[in-house]
Every structure is written in C-alpha cells, then in structure tokens.
Design a protein around this motif. Structure first.
Motif, short mmCIF file in Angstrom:
data_model
loop_
_atom_site.label_atom_id
_atom_site.label_comp_id
_atom_site.label_asym_id
_atom_site.label_seq_id
_atom_site.Cartn_x
_atom_site.Cartn_y
_atom_site.Cartn_z
N MET A 12 0.68 -1.22 0.08
CA MET A 12 0.03 0.04 0.15
C MET A 12 0.98 1.44 0.05
O MET A 12 1.64 1.29 0.75
CB MET A 12 -0.87 0.02 1.18
N ILE A 13 0.53 2.28 -0.94
CA ILE A 13 1.17 3.44 -0.88
C ILE A 13 0.95 4.47 0.50
O ILE A 13 -0.16 4.24 0.89
CB ILE A 13 1.11 4.50 -2.14
N ASN A 14 1.87 4.93 0.98
CA ASN A 14 1.74 5.56 2.21
C ASN A 14 1.76 7.09 1.79
O ASN A 14 2.71 7.82 1.36
CB ASN A 14 2.95 5.35 3.24
N ILE A 15 0.62 7.59 1.58
CA ILE A 15 0.50 8.96 1.08
C ILE A 15 0.53 9.81 2.28
O ILE A 15 -0.21 9.97 3.37
CB ILE A 15 -0.75 9.29 0.39
N LYS A 16 1.16 11.20 2.17
CA LYS A 16 1.41 12.05 3.35
C LYS A 16 0.99 13.28 2.87
O LYS A 16 1.64 13.86 1.76
CB LYS A 16 3.09 12.09 3.50
N ILE A 17 0.10 13.86 3.52
CA ILE A 17 -0.51 15.16 3.05
C ILE A 17 -0.32 16.23 4.20
O ILE A 17 -0.75 16.16 5.38
CB ILE A 17 -1.98 15.05 2.48
N VAL A 18 0.18 17.30 3.64
CA VAL A 18 0.36 18.54 4.88
C VAL A 18 -0.84 19.40 4.48
O VAL A 18 -1.31 19.54 3.46
CB VAL A 18 1.78 19.40 4.51
N ILE A 19 -1.40 19.77 5.87
CA ILE A 19 -2.63 20.91 5.59
C ILE A 19 -2.24 21.99 6.42
O ILE A 19 -1.50 21.86 7.70
CB ILE A 19 -3.78 20.10 6.13
N ASP A 20 -2.56 23.19 5.90
CA ASP A 20 -2.39 24.36 6.74
C ASP A 20 -3.39 24.52 7.78
O ASP A 20 -4.35 24.55 7.67
CB ASP A 20 -2.48 25.57 5.55
N ALA A 21 -2.91 24.42 8.99
CA ALA A 21 -3.80 24.35 10.12
C ALA A 21 -4.24 25.86 10.59
O ALA A 21 -5.29 26.04 11.23
CB ALA A 21 -2.81 23.86 11.40
N PHE A 22 -3.59 26.68 10.07
CA PHE A 22 -4.07 28.24 10.23
C PHE A 22 -4.73 28.76 8.91
O PHE A 22 -4.70 30.20 9.09
CB PHE A 22 -3.21 28.95 11.07
N GLY A 23 -5.08 28.12 8.23
CA GLY A 23 -5.79 28.79 6.88
C GLY A 23 -7.19 28.69 6.84
O GLY A 23 -7.63 27.76 7.06
N GLY A 24 -8.02 29.90 6.56
CA GLY A 24 -9.43 30.00 6.42
C GLY A 24 -10.18 30.44 7.75
O GLY A 24 -9.26 30.70 8.84
N ASP A 25 -11.30 30.74 7.61
CA ASP A 25 -12.05 31.46 8.59
C ASP A 25 -12.33 30.62 10.05
O ASP A 25 -12.61 31.32 11.16
CB ASP A 25 -13.47 31.70 8.22
N TYR A 26 -12.50 29.19 10.02
CA TYR A 26 -12.67 28.22 11.07
C TYR A 26 -11.43 27.48 11.57
O TYR A 26 -11.57 26.62 12.16
CB TYR A 26 -13.74 27.47 10.85
N ALA A 27 -10.16 27.97 11.09
CA ALA A 27 -8.97 27.51 11.65
C ALA A 27 -8.66 27.59 12.96
O ALA A 27 -8.97 28.93 13.16
CB ALA A 27 -7.99 27.79 10.58
N PRO A 28 -8.04 26.89 13.76
CA PRO A 28 -7.71 25.64 13.42
C PRO A 28 -8.77 24.55 13.72
O PRO A 28 -8.41 23.39 13.15
CB PRO A 28 -6.40 25.35 14.26
N THR A 29 -10.00 25.23 14.26
CA THR A 29 -10.76 23.95 14.77
C THR A 29 -11.28 23.14 13.57
O THR A 29 -11.20 21.72 13.92
CB THR A 29 -12.29 24.70 15.28
N ASN A 30 -11.67 23.66 12.31
CA ASN A 30 -12.20 22.73 11.48
C ASN A 30 -10.88 21.83 10.76
O ASN A 30 -11.15 20.83 10.28
CB ASN A 30 -12.76 23.59 10.11
N VAL A 31 -9.99 22.23 10.81
CA VAL A 31 -8.54 21.78 10.39
C VAL A 31 -8.37 20.32 11.31
O VAL A 31 -8.15 19.30 10.97
CB VAL A 31 -7.43 22.42 10.18
#
Lengths: 334, 334
Positions: free
Chosen positions: B1-20
């Motif tokens: 299985m491929i191990n996919i690593k995704i980075v997400i901006d925890a402080f981008g957008g109106d509801y960050a970081p809760t929604n992230v």
C-alpha cells in the motif's frame, strides 16, 4: 412642444419587421407627438405591412437596399451592406432633424457602423455599449459590455463620467455609486490600467466612486454604474444571463417532479412571474451606446414589439433629458 | 500500500484551526493509511486541540511562527510571513516524502508563495488556479480563475492540456470537451492571443476542442474544461457566485411572503435542499493549482471540516491518479 424624430431599423432582430411595425403603430397611439421613421427596404416593408393588414402610410420610410444579419461579418456594414437598413439608419442620425436611432440588429455590425458613420461627442475617446441590468436591489448600468475589449485608464475614466450622467438623468439617482469591476477590492489589484483608473476615479470629486468591485457583488447591486473594459463587461453580462438561466431551469425541473412540487409551483405562480419580470433586462429597453453624439440604442435581438416600445421610450427620454449635451459638458470639465 | 503524506495548513481559512483539526481526525477514521501533517504554530495548535478536547498526538506538526491572513498583502509571504503556516506547508512540499499540500488560506498569498517556494512541472510555463464549478448538467473545470490575469497563447494552450488531463483522470471523462472563454464563438473573436489560442487548440489532435464559448453558455455546461485567462476566469467564477446568490435570495423572499408561499416552500423543501447542494461548489473539494509539481489545493476560506475532508480526499485522489506525472507527459508531447 418638441417634435422628436426617431429612426428605427425595420429589419433588425429576430422578429423584424413585424415587431417593428407594431411597435411604431402602438407608440403613435401613446405618444402622438413622436415621429417614427423606418429605415428599411420600402417595398419589403410595405408588403409586410400589407400582409399584416397594418397601415403604415403615416410613417416616413428611409429606403434601404437590404439588411445585415448576425451571420454576416460586422465589417460588411462598410462594404456589401453599406446600404442596409442599419447603415441607412446610422447615416440618417447625422442629419440635424433626426434625434435618435434604434436597432435590434447585430451588435458587432452596429459597433463597426457607429464608429464609421457617426461622430462621437467632442472629447469622448470611445463609445461604450451600456445595458441596464437587473440586480438584487434594483438595476445597474454596465459601461462597457463589449464594444472596447481593452481600455486605457483615460478611457475607463470617461466611461465612469458617461455612466454617471446616465444614472443621474435616466435612473434619477442623485449621486450614483460608481464601481470599477476588478479581481479584488484593493486599489492595487488587477491590470496596470485598472490601478491607474482607480487613482483617477478616487481623485475625481464629482463622482461617488465606491472603489473596486468584485464580480460576486455586482449582481447583488453594490453600485449603480459598473465601469469595466468590454472584455470583463462581456463576461459579467453573459455569465449573469447564463447563471440565471441555469437556476431558473433547475427550479423548473424541481417543480415538475411530482404532485407535491407541482402544487407548490401553482401556489408560487404569481411570485414566479414577478421574479421572472425582475430578471428580464428587456424591461429597461435596450443598451445605449454612450459617447455617440445622438442617442443610439441597441435593442435585444429577440425583442418583442413591447420591448421595442420600451426602447423607443428610452430613446425619447434620453433626448428629453439631453443625455448627449450633459455628457458633453461633463467630459469637458473633467 | 502506498503511504500518502499530506500537509494541511492548520491556520488557513475562517474556521481554522478547529475545522482543520476535526477534518484530520475524521479522515484518519475513514482513510487510516493516509498520513496528515499539520503546518502551524505548535503551541497554538496544541492549545486549540486541548480546548476542543481533541487528541492530536498522533499527528506530526511542522512548526510555524505565525500565519498569513487575507488582510495581509500577498507578498508578505516572502518577507514578514515567510515562516507562516502556509509558507511552511509550501516549503514542505519540496521534500520528497510529502505528497500534497492543502490550505484554506489567502489565495493571493498562495499564488505568490507557490511561485516562489515551489517548482512547476518541467515544461509548464504558468501554474493555473482551477476550481471545479457546478453547471446545469454537472460540473466543469475552470483554468484559470485568477492566478494569471493575462496570458499568451502558448500559456492558454498549456492550460487546455492540463485541464484535459484533470478532467480525464479526476472527472473520469474519456474525451473532455474543451472550450475557450471568449466574447463570441467565431474563431476571429476576442483578443489577439485568443485568436492564436483558437488556432493552436483547433490544430491539436489530442484535444476535443469545441471552439470558443460565450460566457452565457458556460453555466449551462457546454464544456467540461473552460480555458480562460485569469482575468476573464475570475469574472466568470465570481459572477456565477453572485448571480446564484441574487436568485436564491429572491426565491427566499418570494417564499416568505404569505401563508400560501410558505406552504409552497414547505412542499419544496427537499427539492431546494437538492438544488442548494447542486450549486455548492464545495462539494468538489478545493481548487487545484495545476502546473505545480505536487498536488496543491486551495480550499475555500469558509470551508467547514466536511469541506476540508473533501479537499483532502481530492488531494489523495490526485496523488493516486498521478495527475502531476500525467500533466508532465502531456505537456512534453504537445
């Protein structure tokens, strides 16, 4: 009483000449002081009237050889179609006694023809095609909807001046809100010429400039006049049209789904009619070419005779309100 | 299985970081094989999680000094905000082990940041911001929605190539219909570069080019990929948004008028929900920056955690479908 003489292209648009003949006869009943003159092939026009059993003997006809259709290249108005009904009408506008010209024919041909056959108001650099478009809280004037794809800042600035006059005189708004269509609200957004236009508009004391407007706020009616180059203006106008169609179609599909939804649709019939009416830009007549030295109005290609009547009334009102004179004054002091 | 690593901006957008935080926890339940890494200030993020009583100890955090907001100038990402969560995420994308980056932060900053911190696919001249937009008969990809206001023909041609790959691989359309946004359908319409693009697309055997498309037909779904410079793309995208809002508001007002209309609204509740769903572009995740050498996704600023989950799934799918490799192949044979 002023005797206003209006020429109308008898062979422009999808329903010509029937709708043109009917609109002229009807308007004469309402506004007998207005003189309507047809531009078009006399023989064809008389035949059409006779087939419709309508009497047009009271109307003057400016004889034309043929007419130009949307499938013809716009530049044909200068060559093969230089004696078409549209060309004849545009040329007639140069005569002192003629006050305005209306056509529901090809926009492209009209833009080419007007810039060749007609003079602009002294000082005006480019004439702009300006439809009145319904918005959430009323309507707005779009300057320009496609006559000039790209515009320098001095031209966009003049668009604002002309739009301001129209909104004041025709919409009867004391201080029309002027917005510049742009990709963001910050003064430094967009193309170089938009940044320069922003500065010029911002420095102009006689305008109520509200700044850059993003396209998402335009249909919500944030301003009375949207200043734009013809490229963006064309995208805004047509995307609004297409999106409204998409949604109305979706609602229609939802309504016809089952008994319950059909009942709901019946209950909402009156409201729907009102909404459709609100969305119908044809209520505002046609799009005016601001900057030409006489009122020149482009009615929608599929105009009914009622719509043409509105376009005629719009032309009459523009003459009475001296739009051309007012633009001339305002262009030359700015 | 491929191990996919995704980075997400925890402080981008109106509801960050809760929604992230919530989206990461939820996605782990559904797709445990995906590794989610937060980019953001570690202390702030841990505090936020603790306040929400959510456990994020299983997630790696790429520490950032601060974050960049829409009120900051986009170019600050290169200076004062060069260690912001978005900048840290973009830089992380250069590491071999990271597969994709998602942010709901400022589009302007992202466009600047991506062009500075990230490499484009070899041969690609400009990266384009590409939202998936609902239309009357489904959806379409807009290439570009505003990252490149003006584009030469070779750039617009590449937009078509990239959009074609995305529509094939992600929309699963065998021969995506490609249209060029223009002011008219004739090949000679529009700016010089549009005429040249028309020729190039028309000559390209591997594309299903349907010709120029007027903006009024775009919302009706005439094509699967709309090729446009960022200026027109921005106008189309935002005018669609604004017009949909205008109409939905008008319907809402009509429904709340009296007993009869309220009853009708109640009967139509289910249909309305469906229509609203259909219109919600957030169903498609975020807008992808096509041309960057890793999937880079811009989620809408007001994304909920469910929307972010969709954006994460979109990123995963782009990795699995090898969008970047496919674009690279197609750019280099055309």
């Amino acid at each position: 009483m002023i005797n206003i003489k209006i020429v109308i292209d008898a062979f422009g648009g999808d329903y010509a000449p029937t709708n043109v003949i009917k609109s002229a006869i009807e308007i004469k009943k309402e506004l007998p002081e207005i003189e309507i003159i047809f531009a078009g092939n006399e023989k064809m026009l008389k035949n059409a009237a006779s087939n419709l059993k309508l009497n047009i003997s009271a109307f003057e006809i400016l004889n034309a050889k043929n007419h130009i259709s949307p499938e013809h290249s716009p530049t044909e108005i200068l060559k093969e179609k230089s004696e078409s009904s549209m060309a004849v009408g545009l040329k007639a506008l140069n005569q002192e006694k003629i006050d305005a010209f209306i056509t529901a024919g090809s926009t492209g041909a009209l833009a080419v023809g007007a810039s060749f056959f007609n003079s602009k108001i002294k000082g005006v650099k480019r004439a702009a095609l300006c439809p009145t478009i319904p918005s959430s809280n009323g309507k707005f004037l779009l300057v320009d909807a496609g006559a000039n794809l790209q515009c320098r800042e001095d031209i966009l600035f003049q668009f604002a001046i002309m739009g301001n006059v129209y909104a004041k005189k025709i919409f009867k708004i004391e201080k029309p809100k002027i917005g510049l269509a742009n990709v963001g609200i910050e003064p430094k957004k967009g193309l170089l010429q938009y940044k320069e236009t922003f500065k010029m508009l911002n420095n102009c004391k006689s305008l109520n400039f509200i700044g850059n407007v993003e396209a998402r706020y335009i249909p919500l009616g944030v301003c009375d006049v949207v200043v734009s180059d013809g490229l963006c203006g064309n995208m805004i106008l047509k995307t609004m049209e297409g999106t409204a169609k998409f949604l109305m179609k979706s609602f229609k599909e939802a309504y016809s789904l089952n008994f319950k939804t059909k009942l709901a649709a019946a209950l909402l019939k009156k409201q729907h009619k009102k909404l459709k009416e609100k969305l119908d830009y044809k209520n505002y007549g046609g799009a005016i070419f601001l900057g030409i030295n006489k009122p020149l109005i482009k009615a929608h290609g599929n105009s009914s005779y009622e719509t043409l009547k509105k376009a005629i009334k719009q032309a009459v009102y523009c003459v009475k309100q001296n739009i051309v004179g007012e633009i001339s004054n305002n262009i030359n002091i700015n």
